[in-house]
Write an enzyme that holds these catalytic residues in place. Sequence first.
Site, PDB file in Angstrom:
ATOM      1  N   ILE A  94       0.822  -1.080   0.028  1.00 15.20           N
ATOM      2  CA  ILE A  94       0.051  -0.135   0.079  1.00 15.20           C
ATOM      3  C   ILE A  94       0.795   1.261  -0.041  1.00 15.20           C
ATOM      4  CG2 ILE A  94      -1.598   1.213   1.284  1.00 15.20           C
ATOM      5  CD1 ILE A  94      -2.560  -1.274   0.150  1.00 15.20           C
ATOM      6  N   LYS A  95       0.688   2.261  -1.025  1.00 12.36           N
ATOM      7  CA  LYS A  95       1.675   3.368  -1.189  1.00 12.36           C
ATOM      8  C   LYS A  95       1.077   4.358  -0.346  1.00 12.36           C
ATOM      9  CE  LYS A  95       4.013   3.981  -5.006  1.00 12.36           C
ATOM     10  NZ  LYS A  95       4.150   4.464  -6.453  1.00 12.36           N
TER      11      LYS A  95
END
Length: 375
Positions: free
Chosen positions: A138-139
């Site tokens: 997850i950025k």
Amino acid sequence: MNPLIKLHQFGQSIYLDEIRRSWIHEGQLQKLIDEDGLRGVTSNPAIFQKAIANSQDYDAAIREHAKQGHDALATYETLVVTDIQDAADLFRPMFDASDGEHGYVSLEVSPELAHDEEGTVAEGLHLWERLARPNVFIKVPATDAGVPAIRRLIAAGVNVNVTLLFGLERYRQVVDAYLSGLEERRQRGEAVDHVASVASFFLSRIDVEVDPRLDAVVNNGGPQASAAQQLRGTAAVSSAKQAYQVYLAEFEGGERFLELAEAGAKPQRLLWASTSTKDPSYPDVKYVEPLIGQDTINTLPLETLEAYRDHGAPGADRVLEGANDAAALLEALSGVGVDLHGVVRQLEQEGVEKFVKPFRSLLGTLSEALAKAPA
């Protein structure tokens, strides 16, 4: 040997900084894995805006969403989650064979949440649960709100790709957030051996901002002109080399991580991002060749990946070369009037905006497509 595969000998992994649905389903992505040793994929809102708005890959899916009465945001999320899941499944054999070291695909939280800690945590947890894949990141952008959100997501067991890193001070905060999140898990008696993270240090954008400031000094003449000319094109690579020194200090010799490593924790690897050359006077592999190093990742757009395959020359662990010179070069920037701290703050703010604009544009495109779709 293919230069891209040869990079593995020096401990560097290559990711693709681009994704298209057709590449996943028509074999291009698998070919890159098989022939170029590709070890992962990164995405961002701008990449998805280009993929969805400029292709017909998603037309059938958009029509289906229209029939179900979905709005643009719900449609967007389903489209990108499906792509990330399908890409992650292609990389799953690599992930399993490498014991979780390689084979990750990244999806970014909404850029609208860049300054919203609570919103970032909530969306990060939501996307992690919806993706339901162990080999995804997850950025999360490294903003003032993003850093504590990163700590909380790591503590919750979410793999995090920290994005929009431009400066060393912020990078140190990100390292602390990662270690603090792992320490919190360990204190609760939870496992830390399956939590992965990378810190994405953006490169070409630094030179794009610094070089014009140096050019202004050169054009003004005077005693600083010559020094400014020599500093042109050095800020990004020098910053990256210094970041790697921080990485070594924290993860090779740092007591905090060594204690966590005994419980199976993985180091938070540095990932070189924004690696396409923006200035045509520079080599097209400017942000690849000098930053080859152990336990690093370089994410390349397809054009840069193809350029490196064609004429890359990996022959050494170059990120360690000239570390002292890199520190001196960064010091020299202030000597000619370039405020690097100010540059970093500006790039962080602009970086968020550069993702917000294509994200909003894409939602607008999807809204129009949904409205025009036959009932």
